[in-house]
Design an enzyme around this catalytic site. Structure first.
Site, mmCIF file in Angstrom:
data_model
loop_
_atom_site.group_PDB
_atom_site.id
_atom_site.type_symbol
_atom_site.label_atom_id
_atom_site.label_comp_id
_atom_site.label_asym_id
_atom_site.label_seq_id
_atom_site.Cartn_x
_atom_site.Cartn_y
_atom_site.Cartn_z
ATOM 1 N N ARG A 54 40.551 40.022 -9.420
ATOM 2 C CA ARG A 54 39.984 40.776 -10.553
ATOM 3 C C ARG A 54 38.983 41.823 -10.086
ATOM 4 O O ARG A 54 38.749 42.820 -10.776
ATOM 5 C CB ARG A 54 39.399 39.825 -11.598
ATOM 6 N N GLU B 157 33.398 24.216 -2.580
ATOM 7 C CA GLU B 157 32.911 22.870 -2.900
ATOM 8 C C GLU B 157 33.756 21.819 -2.160
ATOM 9 O O GLU B 157 33.233 20.884 -1.572
ATOM 10 C CB GLU B 157 32.974 22.657 -4.415
HETATM 11 P P1 AMP Z 1 31.996 31.661 -6.346
HETATM 12 O O1 AMP Z 1 32.373 31.923 -4.928
HETATM 13 O O2 AMP Z 1 31.776 30.207 -6.626
HETATM 14 O O3 AMP Z 1 30.854 32.533 -6.811
HETATM 15 O O4 AMP Z 1 33.254 32.026 -7.228
HETATM 16 C C1 AMP Z 1 33.479 33.335 -7.560
HETATM 17 C C2 AMP Z 1 34.941 33.693 -7.496
HETATM 18 O O5 AMP Z 1 35.744 32.745 -8.175
HETATM 19 C C3 AMP Z 1 35.159 35.015 -8.182
HETATM 20 O O6 AMP Z 1 36.165 35.718 -7.466
HETATM 21 C C4 AMP Z 1 35.618 34.652 -9.581
HETATM 22 O O7 AMP Z 1 36.630 35.506 -10.008
HETATM 23 C C5 AMP Z 1 36.114 33.222 -9.456
HETATM 24 N N1 AMP Z 1 35.509 32.308 -10.429
HETATM 25 C C6 AMP Z 1 34.740 31.235 -10.136
HETATM 26 N N2 AMP Z 1 34.396 30.563 -11.229
HETATM 27 C C7 AMP Z 1 34.930 31.252 -12.260
HETATM 28 C C8 AMP Z 1 34.917 31.068 -13.683
HETATM 29 N N3 AMP Z 1 34.287 30.034 -14.265
HETATM 30 N N4 AMP Z 1 35.560 31.970 -14.437
HETATM 31 C C9 AMP Z 1 36.212 33.009 -13.868
HETATM 32 N N5 AMP Z 1 36.269 33.234 -12.550
HETATM 33 C C10 AMP Z 1 35.638 32.350 -11.752
#
Ligand code: AMP
Length: 172
Positions: free
Chosen positions: A59, A96
């Site tokens: 995205r 995680e």
């Molecule tokens: P993080 O590395 O945990 O910050 O996860 C971010 C990545 O995962 C981004 O590329 C987001 O598009 C996706 N992502 C993680 N959690 C969500 C969520 N609850 N809704 C949409 N996209 C998420």
């Protein structure tokens, strides 16, 4: 004009039970909302645009390419493993459970290019952190790490230890 934040849709238990997925596709599908979201991302960079926006698969590609176009700068894709055709640099990072990897083309940017890293959602922050580290290793100067939506409950901002400023348009 539509209020774009109202079009972000919660999808429960996707991609796994217990996750509330923030679905931005209704924002993208609405011309006014999409334009307003890109305008909100672009606004702080209009005076001094970066040399390139680096968008994180997938995205981050959609928002990043539109943002780069709005700012009149280039776009660089930060991709999942094995997708880019030429020589790549890779960055592993912890999830995680398990780990993941991001890649860029080794010659994607000239040394010292000012790069804005972009994704749709900040959750734990690991993905954005890995992308900034990877681009910096490639010689980029990271002028910012921006997301459209920050999920406050997941405390990605508290864990943000990168020197680049982290900015979110919307905190949910
Ligand atoms: P993080 O590395 O945990 O910050 O996860 C971010 C990545 O995962 C981004 O590329 C987001 O598009 C996706 N992502 C993680 N959690 C969500 C969520 N609850 N809704 C949409 N996209 C998420």
């Amino acid at each position: 004009m539509s209020r774009w934040p109202d079009l972000i849709r919660d999808v429960h238990d996707f991609p796994k039970p217990g996750i509330v997925f923030k679905d931005i596709t209704p924002v993208l599908a609405d011309a006014d909302a999409f334009a307003a979201a890109i305008a909100a991302l672009a606004e702080p960079w209009r005076a001094a645009p970066p040399d390139a926006v680096a968008g994180i698969e997938s995205r981050g590609f959609i928002l990043g390419a539109a943002l780069a176009h709005a700012l009149g700068c280039g776009f660089v894709p930060v991709r999942k493993p094995g997708k880019l055709p030429a020589r790549t640099l890779a960055q592993d990072y912890a999830l995680e459970y398990g780990h993941d990897r991001l890649e860029i083309h080794a010659d994607a940017l000239p040394p010292g290019a000012r790069v804005l890293v972009l994704d749709d959602v900040l959750a734990t922050g690991g993905t954005l952190r890995a992308a900034t580290a990877l681009l910096r290793r490639q010689g980029a100067q990271i002028c910012g790490a921006d997301v459209l939506v920050e999920l406050a409950l997941l405390e990605g901002r508290g864990r943000w230890d990168d020197p680049a400023p982290l900015r979110s348009v919307l905190v949910l």
